[in-house]
Write a protein that holds these residues in place. Structure first.
Motif, mmCIF file in Angstrom:
data_model
loop_
_atom_site.group_PDB
_atom_site.id
_atom_site.type_symbol
_atom_site.label_atom_id
_atom_site.label_comp_id
_atom_site.label_asym_id
_atom_site.label_seq_id
_atom_site.Cartn_x
_atom_site.Cartn_y
_atom_site.Cartn_z
ATOM 1 N N UNK A 245 -5.847 -10.155 9.528
ATOM 2 C CA UNK A 245 -6.800 -9.788 10.874
ATOM 3 C C UNK A 245 -6.418 -8.542 10.141
ATOM 4 N N UNK A 246 -5.617 -7.722 8.896
ATOM 5 C CA UNK A 246 -5.678 -6.628 8.881
ATOM 6 C C UNK A 246 -4.893 -6.315 7.227
ATOM 7 N N UNK A 247 -6.562 -5.387 6.733
ATOM 8 C CA UNK A 247 -6.135 -4.806 5.580
ATOM 9 C C UNK A 247 -5.260 -3.341 5.394
ATOM 10 N N UNK A 248 -4.315 -4.515 4.146
ATOM 11 C CA UNK A 248 -3.808 -3.238 3.647
ATOM 12 C C UNK A 248 -2.874 -3.378 2.657
ATOM 13 N N UNK A 249 -3.192 -2.292 1.633
ATOM 14 C CA UNK A 249 -3.618 -2.663 0.393
ATOM 15 C C UNK A 249 -1.681 -2.416 0.396
ATOM 16 N N UNK A 250 -0.620 -1.974 0.439
ATOM 17 C CA UNK A 250 0.591 -2.052 0.770
ATOM 18 C C UNK A 250 1.364 -3.340 0.237
#
Length: 797
Positions: A245-250
């Motif tokens: 539910x969240x885009x986090x490239x890390x």
């Protein structure tokens, strides 16, 4: 409420209240269906797609008073602006909503809230100074006449047949549904070329769009899971964003995860429209990408008539990369849509120079957010274009008079300016290096390319695409299994020999290279050597179309019998595109990183009008040659008119279409089986995930979760090259694309796909080529434990 204009067009007058009521009603219906997850009868999709993909863009164009665009131009620019706005909405939700306590900002409710705020803000400002709108609607929505409507029906049938053909193949029914559809599309396209002047001009883009959609669906709908090469990894990064539910490239630092086209955009669409995860890629984004055919047509209309512009669309979609590769490259599909819009608005004369520059920059930002490689190549082409235009304008007075077909006035302001290029470079740098931290790959490739150039390309090999482009056959390699073992296997084993089985455990097994699978030669193909003649003719025709681009570029300089005067920026863009293609050919690392055919498909947005001009020159030569042959049979020789040349041009384009789509190859045999027509062959094993393979992959995923719950060590999974691609759609654990017995690690899972078990062969990538070799499954039976077997797929541990 409306008046009939010219008996075929309705003039619909809408008040501000009518527009507001209509938008609110559409929004309320889609919102209600979305929140209740009601997808019955597909109403949510039919209403939700225009709500998300068209309406925000139309309202935005209204705010900035860009009403000079008409018809399809309005639709295309609105779609581009809408997609860009959807990306920014999802990105804004992702970045800012967590600060107010929303931990899953990419779920349906947060996205709907932010989208609704943006939508009604746009609605308010777009209607602020308007009391009434007048909309011209054709009598039959798209067509104004019954003839135009009749020409719309076959493409609709092609789309339905394309879907049906893919479903039949997925169910194991190998018939000729798709083959007949392609043959009918070829015949229909030739008829359009003949009768195009009788068809309303707004119907032609619809014809091209539906034909393109049929070609994309026949490939994208193969298999019930996501099928293809890059799409597997694209699906994986999408699942990361949707699941969290969240885009986090890390969470997964990779260039794929930095592409909003395959992360936040599909997440927004799936969560709001409740499309099954694979089908946002297999269907919805194909519906979006098919619009590039309309962009190609409208861009060509700036310089060519309707008939030749239609031929540009036909040649563009007949290029094999369009329907073979693009459905498996979603991030590039979205980037190509934005690039096509950049080219279109650049030369759209109904827009002011400021509007063209602004939209050009905004769609350039869309490219940056969608795909890293396309961004770098577009920036390269734009820089070359600026230099070429500068040279043309500095030395335009020295150009010979017979080359005066270019507009090189130093007084006309450029659309492509240095500040715009610089701003796009800065946006690209900020996105890849500062925001996502994924620019390292580009820097590594640039360094390797520079090193290769300075070192004379030593130690670097070309992509197979280069050999296919320059020769009449696929490139051959002199690599042997011994080269692979000495060059890769032994190096792996030397680093940590304890991980691998002793050499004596696998030395006695056979592993030799085998040729690619080909279709059996048919009775027709074997008759008097027809098969060899047909396949050779197809290869010759493909080379003629490559030659046609060069001929067209030359023709456009001095002859205006078929074209209007070319803009110098268009010609410079074409020249820069040729430089880009040649660079991919002569620089080995570029040919492997990007691929010559992908470079050509991208460049065809600019080059395809010149290809059609060159095709006209070739067609005229063929027509004159034919008339000479006619005299040998005692028939009178006829003059070659322009209409005759156009018919020959259409025939050459249609013949190329039949060759490139595999129709002729399927009829005669002896060639690699295309995946859209067969349930066999290397492409089928490579691209299509079967039900049994999907079951095995999901089982393996669960098993790895259980393993990691008891140990902190991430298990390695090994598969052959094709199996690795399929596993990457689901697994987060490391996956090796090498199952050569000497490379099998003792503690690794080994995924043996159906293709390996049924054919007894595996594929291995080695220095830019694919080695196909006989695989000893008996080695695994003797040295590993069988932990999964569903009859088609085995997994060892």
């Amino acid at each position: 409420m409306y008046d009939v204009v010219r008996r075929t067009v309705m003039e619909l007058k809408l008040t501000k209240k009518n527009v507001i009521a209509g938008v609110v009603a559409l929004w309320a219906i889609v919102l209600t269906l979305s929140l209740s997850a009601n997808t019955m009868f597909g109403v949510l999709y039919l209403l939700g797609v225009p709500l998300f993909f068209i309406l925000p863009g139309i309202l935005t164009l209204g705010i900035f008073n860009l009403r000079q665009l008409k018809g399809w131009g309005t639709v295309l620019v609105s779609v581009g602006v809408s997609v860009l706005e959807l990306m920014f909405i999802a990105l804004a939700a992702n970045w800012f909503l967590p600060f107010v306590g929303i931990s899953r900002p990419l779920d349906a409710l947060p996205l709907w809230f932010l989208f609704s705020v943006v939508l009604f803000t746009l609605l308010y400002f777009s209607l602020k100074d308007i009391e009434e709108l007048v909309v011209h609607v054709p009598r039959f929505l798209i067509a104004e006449t019954k003839l135009g409507l009749a020409f719309m029906l076959p493409p609709l049938f092609f789309v339905v047949t394309s879907i049906d053909g893919a479903v039949r193949l997925n169910n194991g029914i190998e018939d000729n549904t798709t083959l007949l559809m392609l043959a009918a599309m070829a015949l229909y396209s030739f008829l359009v070329v003949i009768f195009v002047n009788r068809i309303e001009k707004q119907v032609i883009p619809a014809i091209l769009y539906l034909n393109a959609l049929a070609l994309l669906f026949m490939t994208s709908l193969r298999g019930w899971f996501v099928s293809g090469h890059d799409i597997q990894r694209e699906f994986f990064v999408f699942q990361l964003a949707k699941g969290a539910g969240l885009w986090d490239v890390s969470t997964y630092v990779d260039a794929y995860n930095a592409c909003l086209s395959i992360t936040v955009l599909p997440t927004l669409l799936v969560n709001t429209l409740h499309i099954a995860d694979p089908y946002v890629y297999k269907v919805l984004l194909q519906v979006l990408f098919a619009l590039v055919l309309v962009l190609v047509y409208l861009t060509a209309r700036t310089w060519l008539n309707h008939r030749l512009a239609f031929l540009t669309g036909l040649c563009f979609m007949a290029f094999p990369t369009f329907f073979q590769d693009m459905p498996f490259l979603i991030r590039q599909e979205v980037a190509f849509l934005f690039f096509g819009l950049m080219v279109y608005v650049l030369f759209e004369r109904h827009l002011s120079l400021f509007a063209r520059r602004t939209l050009f920059f905004l769609f350039g930002v869309g490219v940056v957010l969608s795909h890293y490689s396309t961004t770098y190549t577009v920036l390269f082409v734009l820089m070359i274009t600026y230099l070429v235009v500068t040279v043309l304008r500095l030395f335009g007075s020295f150009i010979p008079s017979y080359f005066k077909n270019l507009s090189t006035s130093t007084y006309r302001k450029r659309a492509i300016t240095l500040p715009i290029i610089f701003m796009l470079v800065m946006v690209s740098f900020a996105w890849t290096n500062v925001i996502t931290g994924t620019g390292g790959h580009a820097e590594e490739v640039a360094g390797d390319v520079m090193g290769a150039v300075l070192g004379g390309f030593t130690g670097s090999s070309y992509s197979q695409d280069v050999f296919v482009f320059f020769s009449f056959d696929h490139g051959t390699t002199d690599y042997t299994m011994e080269d692979f073992i000495a060059g890769e296997v032994q190096d792996e084993r030397a680093e940590n020999p304890d991980l691998y089985f002793p050499q004596e455990t696998y030395e006695g097994y056979e592993y030799m290279l085998v040729p690619d699978d080909v279709l059996p030669v048919t009775t027709f193909g074997s008759f008097l050597g027809v098969g060899e003649v047909v396949l050779a003719s197809g290869k010759i025709l493909s080379k003629l179309l490559q030659l046609a681009i060069l001929l067209g570029l030359i023709y456009a300089l001095y002859n205006r019998s078929w074209i209007r005067r070319f803009d110098d920026e268009m010609y410079a863009l074409a020249a820069a595109s040729m430089v880009f293609i040649v660079s991919c050919m002569v620089v080995p690392l570029l040919s492997k990183e990007y691929g010559v055919f992908r470079a050509i498909q991208q460049s065809l947005f600019v080059l395809v009008p010149f290809m059609v001009l060159g095709l006209i020159m070739l067609a005229r030569g063929v027509a004159h040659l034919t008339e000479r042959w006619v005299t040998f049979f005692g028939l009178p020789r006829r003059d070659v008119s322009d209409q005759t040349v156009l018919r020959y041009t259409g025939a050459l384009a249609v013949l190329f279409f039949l060759f490139s789509t595999g129709v002729f190859a399927q009829l005669v045999g002896g060639s690699i089986p295309p995946v859209h027509l067969n349930n066999s062959g290397d492409d089928y094993d490579h691209y299509v995930v079967t039900d049994a393979e999907e079951e095995a992959i999901l089982w393996l995923q669960q098993q790895i979760f259980e393993d990691m719950a008891t140990t902190t060590k991430e298990p390695l999974v090994q598969a052959d090259r094709f199996g690795k691609k399929k596993l990457q759609a689901v697994l987060t654990t490391p996956v090796s694309g090498n199952i050569f017995p000497g490379s099998i690690q003792k503690d690794a899972y080994v995924f043996v796909s159906g293709g390996v078990l049924q054919e007894g062969v595996a594929r291995q990538a080695y220095d830019g080529v694919v080695l196909k070799y006989t695989y000893p499954v008996a080695f695994l039976d003797a040295n590993k434990s069988l932990v999964f077997n569903n009859g088609e797929v085995r997994i060892y541990k």
